[in-house]
Design a protein around this motif. Structure first.
Motif, PDB file in Angstrom:
ATOM      1  N   HIS A  82       0.833  -1.206   0.000  1.00  0.00           N
ATOM      2  CA  HIS A  82       0.000   0.000   0.000  1.00  0.00           C
ATOM      3  C   HIS A  82       0.864   1.251   0.000  1.00  0.00           C
ATOM      4  O   HIS A  82       2.088   1.174   0.070  1.00  0.00           O
ATOM      5  CB  HIS A  82      -0.990  -0.016   1.174  1.00  0.00           C
ATOM      6  CG  HIS A  82      -0.363   0.048   2.528  1.00  0.00           C
ATOM      7  ND1 HIS A  82       0.313  -1.007   3.103  1.00  0.00           N
ATOM      8  CD2 HIS A  82      -0.318   1.064   3.445  1.00  0.00           C
ATOM      9  CE1 HIS A  82       0.736  -0.655   4.310  1.00  0.00           C
ATOM     10  NE2 HIS A  82       0.376   0.593   4.540  1.00  0.00           N
ATOM     11  N   HIS A  84       1.587   3.787   2.004  1.00  0.00           N
ATOM     12  CA  HIS A  84       2.139   4.516   3.146  1.00  0.00           C
ATOM     13  C   HIS A  84       3.666   4.492   3.068  1.00  0.00           C
ATOM     14  O   HIS A  84       4.254   3.467   2.718  1.00  0.00           O
ATOM     15  CB  HIS A  84       1.662   3.888   4.467  1.00  0.00           C
ATOM     16  CG  HIS A  84       0.265   4.311   4.830  1.00  0.00           C
ATOM     17  ND1 HIS A  84      -0.546   3.578   5.662  1.00  0.00           N
ATOM     18  CD2 HIS A  84      -0.446   5.416   4.475  1.00  0.00           C
ATOM     19  CE1 HIS A  84      -1.704   4.210   5.804  1.00  0.00           C
ATOM     20  NE2 HIS A  84      -1.666   5.315   5.080  1.00  0.00           N
ATOM     21  N   ASP A  86       5.980   4.168   5.160  1.00  0.00           N
ATOM     22  CA  ASP A  86       6.729   3.141   5.885  1.00  0.00           C
ATOM     23  C   ASP A  86       6.668   1.780   5.170  1.00  0.00           C
ATOM     24  O   ASP A  86       7.245   0.798   5.644  1.00  0.00           O
ATOM     25  CB  ASP A  86       6.267   3.028   7.347  1.00  0.00           C
ATOM     26  CG  ASP A  86       4.812   2.646   7.507  1.00  0.00           C
ATOM     27  OD1 ASP A  86       3.990   2.992   6.637  1.00  0.00           O
ATOM     28  OD2 ASP A  86       4.481   1.980   8.511  1.00  0.00           O
ATOM     29  N   HIS A  87       6.003   1.757   4.005  1.00  0.00           N
ATOM     30  CA  HIS A  87       5.970   0.544   3.173  1.00  0.00           C
ATOM     31  C   HIS A  87       6.555   0.759   1.772  1.00  0.00           C
ATOM     32  O   HIS A  87       6.966  -0.204   1.135  1.00  0.00           O
ATOM     33  CB  HIS A  87       4.535   0.001   3.073  1.00  0.00           C
ATOM     34  CG  HIS A  87       4.052  -0.536   4.378  1.00  0.00           C
ATOM     35  ND1 HIS A  87       3.998  -1.883   4.669  1.00  0.00           N
ATOM     36  CD2 HIS A  87       3.650   0.101   5.507  1.00  0.00           C
ATOM     37  CE1 HIS A  87       3.570  -2.050   5.913  1.00  0.00           C
ATOM     38  NE2 HIS A  87       3.350  -0.851   6.448  1.00  0.00           N
ATOM     39  N   HIS A 149      -7.833  -0.623   5.135  1.00  0.00           N
ATOM     40  CA  HIS A 149      -6.737   0.068   5.829  1.00  0.00           C
ATOM     41  C   HIS A 149      -6.907   1.570   5.595  1.00  0.00           C
ATOM     42  O   HIS A 149      -7.781   1.986   4.832  1.00  0.00           O
ATOM     43  CB  HIS A 149      -5.385  -0.451   5.311  1.00  0.00           C
ATOM     44  CG  HIS A 149      -4.193   0.146   6.000  1.00  0.00           C
ATOM     45  ND1 HIS A 149      -4.100   0.243   7.366  1.00  0.00           N
ATOM     46  CD2 HIS A 149      -3.034   0.679   5.503  1.00  0.00           C
ATOM     47  CE1 HIS A 149      -2.953   0.819   7.678  1.00  0.00           C
ATOM     48  NE2 HIS A 149      -2.287   1.091   6.569  1.00  0.00           N
ATOM     49  N   ASP A 171      -0.740  -3.881   5.896  1.00  0.00           N
ATOM     50  CA  ASP A 171      -1.418  -3.283   7.051  1.00  0.00           C
ATOM     51  C   ASP A 171      -2.910  -3.462   6.833  1.00  0.00           C
ATOM     52  O   ASP A 171      -3.398  -3.260   5.717  1.00  0.00           O
ATOM     53  CB  ASP A 171      -1.118  -1.778   7.139  1.00  0.00           C
ATOM     54  CG  ASP A 171       0.298  -1.500   7.641  1.00  0.00           C
ATOM     55  OD1 ASP A 171       0.984  -2.456   8.040  1.00  0.00           O
ATOM     56  OD2 ASP A 171       0.702  -0.324   7.631  1.00  0.00           O
ATOM     57  N   HIS A 387      -5.073   0.125  12.057  1.00  0.00           N
ATOM     58  CA  HIS A 387      -4.575  -1.232  12.307  1.00  0.00           C
ATOM     59  C   HIS A 387      -5.537  -2.047  13.166  1.00  0.00           C
ATOM     60  O   HIS A 387      -6.096  -1.525  14.135  1.00  0.00           O
ATOM     61  CB  HIS A 387      -3.206  -1.156  12.986  1.00  0.00           C
ATOM     62  CG  HIS A 387      -2.219  -0.369  12.171  1.00  0.00           C
ATOM     63  ND1 HIS A 387      -1.493  -0.925  11.143  1.00  0.00           N
ATOM     64  CD2 HIS A 387      -1.883   0.949  12.193  1.00  0.00           C
ATOM     65  CE1 HIS A 387      -0.734   0.007  10.581  1.00  0.00           C
ATOM     66  NE2 HIS A 387      -0.956   1.151  11.208  1.00  0.00           N
TER      67      HIS A 387
END
Ligand SMILES: [Zn+2]
Length: 437
Positions: A82, A84, A86-87, A149, A171, A387
């Motif tokens: 996805h 975000h 942090d991904h 999400h 996530d 989450h």
């Protein structure tokens, strides 16, 4: 098949997973930017776009041979769960010959981010994961299964190779507007050998993640908009489409108009075929507050015509927001442009600020949180996290019945075993044969 979690086995954010088939072919799932530096402080501005060699030497990029542009590429693909950071935040550092797959919504979000947000770069070769059909990548078959999400069109990734089936949750949650996707995941995935499962909320207090579900957010916003007589400014992520829908519904219920900025209007427009409920700038009761920098970015991207369409459909000026305060709710970012508007509005009346993000961000030094602190404004917290609650994760594992559950995206991997069975905790960088789990 060999599984290595290069990063994320014991931290939230910065996820990076490698699968190596018996043939030697390799794929990577996510290549995220860690949320903070190892000492907990924020990254210096521009870190993500520093040279690859520098970031690898400094441990920001995981130390993976054959992935980056300093050597012959050994990876068949990178697949993103996805949009975000942090991904996906470091995915532009991979060798340009390696294709990067993501859902249509993920690709649209990456493009929109690179258009509007300074310091964000995106991969050279992005390819669309089909909607719930497998794509063959060498000897891997990869399927992106839609999940609920806070990022649009998020996917869990089902990977088949060497007779094994691995599901990476990405996530996900069971409490957004698309909670039915959580319920249908086991059916969509079928039998699973190994589940790589996010556990952001494991070991954390429920209050840290706000209200239990998105419907609560919508109800609380609606109550606040009905009882409040002034302008309400809601600070949220522009990519949180569920939140935009909740604010729009609350606006309609309270007889107010939703005001969005051009960045938000652009994102919602790009997602209108994927999410039919996403409010559009030319819908009734939706207005656009122009922000100079957003309009300039649209113009630079050759989208001046779109800016004109937004203007014709319902441009609203700062003076109108001040004089007709009780008629609007403004959905905005924690940006300098929002602070400039808040300063203008406070000359006539104090607006109500709703903090519709993770409460931890309120303590950080963001423009709107600083403004609120300096002006003695106490933001109202109305948020629900992205989450799944621990009990929902346990319920999912009960239905999926994998032979092994490998924790990821968590600071409490050791606590997974308290709520589910067959847990196998890995260390970052530990390579394990899937059949041995
Ligand atoms: Zn996420």
């Amino acid at each position: 098949m060999i599984l290595t979690i290069h990063r994320g086995a014991h931290q939230i954010g910065g996820s990076c997973i490698e699968l190596r088939a018996n043939s030697g072919e390799r794929i990577l799932l996510d290549l995220g930017m860690p949320l903070t530096q190892p000492n907990g402080s924020d990254w210096p501005r521009g870190t993500m776009t520093r040279p690859s060699q520098e970031l690898r030497a400094g441990g920001v990029l995981p130390d993976v041979d054959g992935l980056y542009d300093d050597s012959k590429p050994e990876f068949s693909a990178v697949v993103l769960s996805h949009a975000h950071l942090d991904h996906h935040g470091l995915a532009h550092h991979i060798h340009p010959d390696v294709p990067v797959y993501g859902s249509r919504g993920t690709i649209e979000m990456l493009k929109a981010s690179s258009l509007f947000i300074p310091g964000i770069a995106i991969p050279a070769d992005m390819r669309e994961l089909p909607f719930d059909a497998a794509v063959a990548i060498g000897s891997f078959a990869v399927r992106g299964i839609p999940v609920d999400h806070a990022a649009p069109d998020s996917r869990a990734l089902l990977i088949e190779a060497d007779g094994q089936r691995i599901l990476y949750s990405g996530d996900l949650r069971a409490h957004g507007h698309q909670r039915h996707l959580f319920d249908s995941l086991p059916e969509m995935a079928g039998p699973i050998d190994v589940l790589i499962l996010e556990g952001t909320t494991v070991g954390q207090a429920q209050e840290a993640h706000g209200f239990p579900n998105e419907s609560d957010v919508e109800r609380r916003l609606s109550d606040l908009l009905k009882s409040n007589k002034g302008l309400v400014v809601v600070i949220a992520s522009g990519q949180n489409i569920d939140r935009a829908i909740s604010v729009y519904h609350a606006a309609l219920k309270s007889g107010r108009e939703l005001v969005i900025d051009p960045y938000q209007a652009y994102i919602l427009m790009k997602l209108k075929d994927i999410c039919h409920e996403a409010p559009q700038f030319d819908w009734p009761s939706v207005r656009v507050k122009f922000i100079k920098s957003h309009v300039r970015k649209l113009k630079d991207a050759g989208l001046w015509g779109l800016a004109c369409q937004m203007s014709r459909a319902g441009k609203v000026m700062s003076e109108q927001l001040a004089s007709g305060a009780s008629e609007f709710v403004y959905l905005a970012r924690s940006s300098r442009a929002t602070v400039a508007l808040l300063r203008f509005l406070t000359k006539t009346a104090r607006p109500t600020v709703v903090w519709s993000l993770w409460r931890g961000y309120l303590k950080k030094d963001s423009p709107v949180s600083r403004f609120c602190y300096e002006h003695g404004i106490e933001p109202v917290l109305i948020h629900s996290g992205g989450h799944a609650h621990p009990e929902d994760l346990a319920g999912l594992v009960n239905r999926l019945r994998p032979k092994a559950v490998v924790p990821i995206h968590t600071e409490a991997a050791s606590q997974f075993a308290d709520i589910m069975s067959n847990v196998r905790v890995l260390r970052d960088g530990e390579a394990v044969e899937i059949t041995s789990l």
